[in-house]
Enzyme design. Sequence first.
Site, short mmCIF file in Angstrom:
data_model
loop_
_atom_site.label_atom_id
_atom_site.label_comp_id
_atom_site.label_asym_id
_atom_site.label_seq_id
_atom_site.Cartn_x
_atom_site.Cartn_y
_atom_site.Cartn_z
N LYS A 59 0.84 -1.21 0.00
CA LYS A 59 0.00 0.00 0.00
C LYS A 59 0.87 1.25 0.00
O LYS A 59 0.59 2.21 -0.73
CB LYS A 59 -0.94 -0.02 1.22
CG LYS A 59 -2.07 -1.02 1.05
CD LYS A 59 -2.83 -1.30 2.34
CE LYS A 59 -3.84 -2.43 2.12
NZ LYS A 59 -4.49 -2.89 3.34
N GLN A 103 -4.61 -1.62 9.63
CA GLN A 103 -4.55 -2.95 9.01
C GLN A 103 -5.14 -4.01 9.95
O GLN A 103 -4.76 -4.10 11.11
CB GLN A 103 -3.09 -3.28 8.66
CG GLN A 103 -2.90 -4.59 7.92
CD GLN A 103 -3.54 -4.58 6.53
OE1 GLN A 103 -3.39 -3.64 5.78
NE2 GLN A 103 -4.27 -5.64 6.21
N ASP A 126 -11.25 2.80 4.13
CA ASP A 126 -11.58 1.37 4.01
C ASP A 126 -13.10 1.16 3.95
O ASP A 126 -13.55 0.08 3.57
CB ASP A 126 -11.05 0.61 5.24
CG ASP A 126 -9.80 -0.20 4.93
OD1 ASP A 126 -9.56 -0.49 3.74
OD2 ASP A 126 -9.09 -0.56 5.88
#
Length: 302
Positions: A59, A103, A126
């Site tokens: 990422k 994460q 997200d």
Amino acid sequence: MLAATSGAELIDGKAFAEALRARIGERAAAFAQYAGRRPGLAVVLVGEDPASQVYVGAKAKACEAAGIASFEHRLSADTSEAALLSLVERLNQDEAVDGILVQMPLPQGLDEQAIIAAINPDKDVDGFHVINAGRLSVGQEGFIPCTPLGCMMLLKDRLGDLSGLDAVVIGRSNIVGKPMAQLLVDANATVTIAHSRTKNLADIVRRADIVVAAVGRPEMIRGDWIKPGATVIDVGINRLPPEEGKERGRLVGDVAFAESRDVAGAITPVPGGVGPMTIAVLLRNTLVAAHHHAGMPVPEGL
Ligand code: NAD
């Protein structure tokens, strides 16, 4: 984007994601020129889970390649919930940060829902915050989880109008199955959600013009379940045990690819299908967040 195979056309998610990333790069550069700063994504990793380390590294690299500033925060596995919440709060206040990604999975003892709830929904790129799940469910603009939004982009590219098509989503997770089903309903498909307690799964899949498989079971969906001409999106990423003499096993999806591509109209491969879309959509969501944050209109082509 399609490439011909022996039967079905191959939906080339890698090429689609590359083109999307190129557009994001152009628009990120224009944003930086206007706003006087690059769009910024903060990525928080707690602990040393090897797969998570790979994802976070990928990422950060993708951000830099697209002209998006990446702020990495790597914390030890014994980080307290209070310390993590206070980092999230600092990132919520940070003007250089447009998007925040924590994460998952978090180490034992940290409450994932509490951490997600602490993220400012306007920085929740997200799309996991209940506010964004709610916005999606009532049809308001918000952040949509990256993987299902990426699947939807591939479906629209392949099929155009989805009105009246029969779709089955196999899997009902909050990050893939449920938002995927919602997106398909919003696109006027007739949607069935199948899951671990579904009966007669093969028969349900046989009726579907669109199959989205997000289960996590290697090659569970067989070729003779697929309706001829159907569009098949395989979200699953499963590593098989290594063959003799090999160090690592092959990656396969949830769909038996070789069998299914003889029957389907179009199908995503694993790897190279949905996987590359997820990071590209994360960059897209970050760029959208940056425009909102700066009070600028979101550019076309995202
Ligand atoms: P999950 O484990 O949270 O959910 C799996 C779902 O499958 C559950 O809802 C369950 O009800 C359903 N299921 C389990 N067994 C079943 C069965 N026998 N029949 C029908 N349904 C069954 O998983 P997830 O996070 O939604 O991920 C699913 C898969 O997608 C995994 O392989 C994961 O690695 C992959 N994934 C890929 C990406 C990507 O970027 N390509 C992103 C997220 C997840």
